[in-house]
Structures are given as C-alpha cells and as structure tokens.
Scaffold this motif. Sequence first.
Motif, PDB file in Angstrom:
ATOM      1  N   LEU A   4       0.831  -1.209   0.000  1.00 36.11           N
ATOM      2  CA  LEU A   4       0.000   0.000   0.000  1.00 36.11           C
ATOM      3  C   LEU A   4       0.866   1.260   0.000  1.00 36.11           C
ATOM      4  O   LEU A   4       0.635   2.183  -0.783  1.00 36.11           O
ATOM      5  CB  LEU A   4      -0.931  -0.031   1.222  1.00 36.11           C
ATOM      6  N   LYS A   5       1.877   1.296   0.855  1.00 34.99           N
ATOM      7  CA  LYS A   5       2.754   2.470   0.959  1.00 34.99           C
ATOM      8  C   LYS A   5       3.519   2.741  -0.328  1.00 34.99           C
ATOM      9  O   LYS A   5       3.959   3.859  -0.561  1.00 34.99           O
ATOM     10  CB  LYS A   5       3.758   2.291   2.100  1.00 34.99           C
ATOM     11  N   ASN A   6       3.687   1.708  -1.145  1.00 38.23           N
ATOM     12  CA  ASN A   6       4.421   1.848  -2.405  1.00 38.23           C
ATOM     13  C   ASN A   6       3.488   1.961  -3.606  1.00 38.23           C
ATOM     14  O   ASN A   6       3.906   1.764  -4.747  1.00 38.23           O
ATOM     15  CB  ASN A   6       5.390   0.675  -2.570  1.00 38.23           C
ATOM     16  N   ASN A   7       2.208   2.258  -3.338  1.00 36.36           N
ATOM     17  CA  ASN A   7       1.217   2.473  -4.403  1.00 36.36           C
ATOM     18  C   ASN A   7       1.083   1.293  -5.353  1.00 36.36           C
ATOM     19  O   ASN A   7       0.867   1.477  -6.552  1.00 36.36           O
ATOM     20  CB  ASN A   7       1.533   3.761  -5.166  1.00 36.36           C
ATOM     21  N   ILE A   8       1.215   0.092  -4.811  1.00 33.90           N
ATOM     22  CA  ILE A   8       1.044  -1.123  -5.603  1.00 33.90           C
ATOM     23  C   ILE A   8      -0.389  -1.627  -5.472  1.00 33.90           C
ATOM     24  O   ILE A   8      -0.946  -2.199  -6.409  1.00 33.90           O
ATOM     25  CB  ILE A   8       2.076  -2.192  -5.188  1.00 33.90           C
ATOM     26  N   VAL A   9      -0.982  -1.394  -4.298  1.00 38.57           N
ATOM     27  CA  VAL A   9      -2.361  -1.814  -4.032  1.00 38.57           C
ATOM     28  C   VAL A   9      -3.101  -0.708  -3.295  1.00 38.57           C
ATOM     29  O   VAL A   9      -2.490   0.223  -2.778  1.00 38.57           O
ATOM     30  CB  VAL A   9      -2.417  -3.116  -3.189  1.00 38.57           C
ATOM     31  N   THR A  10      -4.418  -0.872  -3.233  1.00 35.06           N
ATOM     32  CA  THR A  10      -5.253   0.005  -2.412  1.00 35.06           C
ATOM     33  C   THR A  10      -5.505  -0.684  -1.066  1.00 35.06           C
ATOM     34  O   THR A  10      -5.212  -1.874  -0.905  1.00 35.06           O
ATOM     35  CB  THR A  10      -6.606   0.269  -3.100  1.00 35.06           C
ATOM     36  N   ASP A  11      -6.079   0.058  -0.139  1.00 37.95           N
ATOM     37  CA  ASP A  11      -6.416  -0.515   1.159  1.00 37.95           C
ATOM     38  C   ASP A  11      -7.399  -1.673   1.010  1.00 37.95           C
ATOM     39  O   ASP A  11      -7.335  -2.652   1.762  1.00 37.95           O
ATOM     40  CB  ASP A  11      -6.996   0.573   2.077  1.00 37.95           C
ATOM     41  N   SER A  12      -8.283  -1.587   0.036  1.00 40.26           N
ATOM     42  CA  SER A  12      -9.255  -2.674  -0.151  1.00 40.26           C
ATOM     43  C   SER A  12      -8.564  -3.991  -0.529  1.00 40.26           C
ATOM     44  O   SER A  12      -9.044  -5.070  -0.179  1.00 40.26           O
ATOM     45  CB  SER A  12     -10.310  -2.301  -1.189  1.00 40.26           C
ATOM     46  N   TYR A  13      -7.426  -3.911  -1.208  1.00 35.48           N
ATOM     47  CA  TYR A  13      -6.679  -5.121  -1.562  1.00 35.48           C
ATOM     48  C   TYR A  13      -6.120  -5.784  -0.302  1.00 35.48           C
ATOM     49  O   TYR A  13      -6.200  -6.995  -0.127  1.00 35.48           O
ATOM     50  CB  TYR A  13      -5.542  -4.796  -2.538  1.00 35.48           C
ATOM     51  N   VAL A  14      -5.576  -4.964   0.588  1.00 33.26           N
ATOM     52  CA  VAL A  14      -5.032  -5.489   1.847  1.00 33.26           C
ATOM     53  C   VAL A  14      -6.138  -6.183   2.626  1.00 33.26           C
ATOM     54  O   VAL A  14      -5.964  -7.314   3.113  1.00 33.26           O
ATOM     55  CB  VAL A  14      -4.386  -4.361   2.684  1.00 33.26           C
ATOM     56  N   GLN A  15      -7.296  -5.536   2.726  1.00 35.32           N
ATOM     57  CA  GLN A  15      -8.435  -6.132   3.436  1.00 35.32           C
ATOM     58  C   GLN A  15      -8.894  -7.421   2.755  1.00 35.32           C
ATOM     59  O   GLN A  15      -9.261  -8.387   3.429  1.00 35.32           O
ATOM     60  CB  GLN A  15      -9.585  -5.122   3.530  1.00 35.32           C
ATOM     61  N   ALA A  16      -8.864  -7.455   1.433  1.00 33.86           N
ATOM     62  CA  ALA A  16      -9.295  -8.650   0.695  1.00 33.86           C
ATOM     63  C   ALA A  16      -8.329  -9.815   0.925  1.00 33.86           C
ATOM     64  O   ALA A  16      -8.764 -10.976   0.979  1.00 33.86           O
ATOM     65  CB  ALA A  16      -9.428  -8.333  -0.791  1.00 33.86           C
ATOM     66  N   MET A  17      -7.033  -9.539   1.074  1.00 30.03           N
ATOM     67  CA  MET A  17      -6.081 -10.616   1.385  1.00 30.03           C
ATOM     68  C   MET A  17      -6.398 -11.223   2.752  1.00 30.03           C
ATOM     69  O   MET A  17      -6.367 -12.446   2.915  1.00 30.03           O
ATOM     70  CB  MET A  17      -4.634 -10.096   1.388  1.00 30.03           C
ATOM     71  N   ILE A  18      -6.709 -10.371   3.713  1.00 27.93           N
ATOM     72  CA  ILE A  18      -7.055 -10.850   5.051  1.00 27.93           C
ATOM     73  C   ILE A  18      -8.346 -11.661   5.007  1.00 27.93           C
ATOM     74  O   ILE A  18      -8.434 -12.745   5.601  1.00 27.93           O
ATOM     75  CB  ILE A  18      -7.155  -9.666   6.041  1.00 27.93           C
ATOM     76  N   GLU A  19      -9.339 -11.160   4.284  1.00 28.95           N
ATOM     77  CA  GLU A  19     -10.616 -11.875   4.154  1.00 28.95           C
ATOM     78  C   GLU A  19     -10.427 -13.228   3.476  1.00 28.95           C
ATOM     79  O   GLU A  19     -11.058 -14.222   3.862  1.00 28.95           O
ATOM     80  CB  GLU A  19     -11.637 -11.039   3.378  1.00 28.95           C
ATOM     81  N   ALA A  20      -9.567 -13.279   2.454  1.00 29.24           N
ATOM     82  CA  ALA A  20      -9.308 -14.544   1.761  1.00 29.24           C
ATOM     83  C   ALA A  20      -8.722 -15.566   2.732  1.00 29.24           C
ATOM     84  O   ALA A  20      -9.105 -16.747   2.713  1.00 29.24           O
ATOM     85  CB  ALA A  20      -8.377 -14.326   0.574  1.00 29.24           C
ATOM     86  N   TYR A  21      -7.810 -15.111   3.590  1.00 30.66           N
ATOM     87  CA  TYR A  21      -7.245 -16.029   4.583  1.00 30.66           C
ATOM     88  C   TYR A  21      -8.337 -16.486   5.562  1.00 30.66           C
ATOM     89  O   TYR A  21      -8.421 -17.676   5.890  1.00 30.66           O
ATOM     90  CB  TYR A  21      -6.087 -15.369   5.339  1.00 30.66           C
ATOM     91  N   ARG A  22      -9.179 -15.567   6.002  1.00 29.19           N
ATOM     92  CA  ARG A  22     -10.262 -15.932   6.936  1.00 29.19           C
ATOM     93  C   ARG A  22     -11.197 -16.969   6.321  1.00 29.19           C
ATOM     94  O   ARG A  22     -11.622 -17.906   6.987  1.00 29.19           O
ATOM     95  CB  ARG A  22     -11.080 -14.698   7.311  1.00 29.19           C
ATOM     96  N   GLU A  23     -11.529 -16.776   5.063  1.00 29.24           N
ATOM     97  CA  GLU A  23     -12.506 -17.644   4.396  1.00 29.24           C
ATOM     98  C   GLU A  23     -11.905 -18.958   3.912  1.00 29.24           C
ATOM     99  O   GLU A  23     -12.550 -19.998   3.991  1.00 29.24           O
ATOM    100  CB  GLU A  23     -13.128 -16.910   3.209  1.00 29.24           C
ATOM    101  N   LEU A  24     -10.691 -18.897   3.377  1.00 28.76           N
ATOM    102  CA  LEU A  24     -10.117 -20.063   2.713  1.00 28.76           C
ATOM    103  C   LEU A  24      -9.013 -20.742   3.509  1.00 28.76           C
ATOM    104  O   LEU A  24      -8.580 -21.834   3.154  1.00 28.76           O
ATOM    105  CB  LEU A  24      -9.597 -19.673   1.327  1.00 28.76           C
ATOM    106  N   GLY A  25      -8.528 -20.080   4.535  1.00 27.52           N
ATOM    107  CA  GLY A  25      -7.550 -20.690   5.421  1.00 27.52           C
ATOM    108  C   GLY A  25      -6.148 -20.771   4.859  1.00 27.52           C
ATOM    109  O   GLY A  25      -5.696 -19.899   4.124  1.00 27.52           O
ATOM    110  N   SER A  26      -5.513 -21.860   5.162  1.00 33.39           N
ATOM    111  CA  SER A  26      -4.070 -21.988   4.976  1.00 33.39           C
ATOM    112  C   SER A  26      -3.632 -22.321   3.551  1.00 33.39           C
ATOM    113  O   SER A  26      -2.490 -22.694   3.342  1.00 33.39           O
ATOM    114  CB  SER A  26      -3.545 -23.050   5.931  1.00 33.39           C
ATOM    115  N   TYR A  27      -4.512 -22.150   2.575  1.00 36.53           N
ATOM    116  CA  TYR A  27      -4.112 -22.394   1.186  1.00 36.53           C
ATOM    117  C   TYR A  27      -2.929 -21.511   0.785  1.00 36.53           C
ATOM    118  O   TYR A  27      -2.199 -21.835  -0.152  1.00 36.53           O
ATOM    119  CB  TYR A  27      -5.281 -22.144   0.221  1.00 36.53           C
ATOM    120  N   ILE A  28      -2.719 -20.423   1.490  1.00 36.24           N
ATOM    121  CA  ILE A  28      -1.632 -19.500   1.147  1.00 36.24           C
ATOM    122  C   ILE A  28      -0.264 -20.015   1.581  1.00 36.24           C
ATOM    123  O   ILE A  28       0.751 -19.462   1.181  1.00 36.24           O
ATOM    124  CB  ILE A  28      -1.862 -18.091   1.733  1.00 36.24           C
TER     125      ILE A  28
END
Length: 152
Positions: free
Chosen positions: A34-58
């Motif tokens: 985010l600080k390097n203008n690669i993503v928006t805040d919504s992307y960061v939140q979506a990564m967290i949500e993906a982990y919550r929903e899908l678990g350890s696939y990452i």
Amino acid sequence: MYNLKNMAEDKLIRLNVSSENPEEIIKIGGELLLKNNIVTDSYVQAMIEAYRELGSYIVIAPNIAMPHTSGENGALKTGVSLLTLSKPVNFGNEYNDPVFLVFCIANAGEHEELLPILESIVKIGSDDALREQFRIAGSIDDIEKIINNFNL
C-alpha cells in the motif's frame, strides 16, 4: 521486468516481524504494498478476508506463505513484499507450517510480470538451505545478496 530485486529497491522488505497472528502478518505485508502504491487498502483487506474464508491455502511450501487475492480487489500494479518473522507462526497448514517467510503478492493482470516472481518463490520453497538463508538474514543488504547470488 519485475522480480524479487525490486523488493529492496522499493522498500518492500521488513525483517524480524514479531507477531503470532497470521491476519496481522498479512496486514503488515499488505501495508508495505500500500505504501508503495502497488495496491489500495481494499486489496489489503481482501487478502485478510481470503485467509479468513479459505484458510491456509496460502502456505504454498515449507515455511512460506504467499497471501494474495484477485487483482480486481485493488491491485494497481504487480508487486511483492517480503516479511521474515522473528518467530515461526502456524497458519493452519499441517504440511508446511510453521511459516517464517511471507511474500505478499499483488497482480494487476500483468501475468508476464508475475511469472518471474512466482518462479523465484518456487525456487526458494524447494531449497531448504536457501529458505534458511532468508530466515537468518540480518539486514536488507543480506536479502539483496541472497537474491543476487541465487539469481532470484
């Protein structure tokens, strides 16, 4: 071409992160993007949500997590951040936990730019000695040397 060398140049590396919470770790890695203008805040939140929903696939290889989400969630361009963890953390993957290297990936649709990044992460994931070098790196200069020595 984007590769792991860009992480150091773009200040996308943070060493010895101290957290036992996978969601907090993902947030820290996402905030570097985010600080390097690669993503928006919504992307960061979506990564967290993906982990919550899908678990350890990452957790894609021994000791390596690769949080990511769809580029449509706010990826502005392709990039990667790296965190080394001061203490290994369980993300819930029975085969590849504990994690001590976290590569947060953003891809805004430039798959040809993403491929070298993924190839480098696969190389790290398949080499115990290389993973250990990343784990014990004491400085960003050490990380840069590892990346250059192994042509990552």
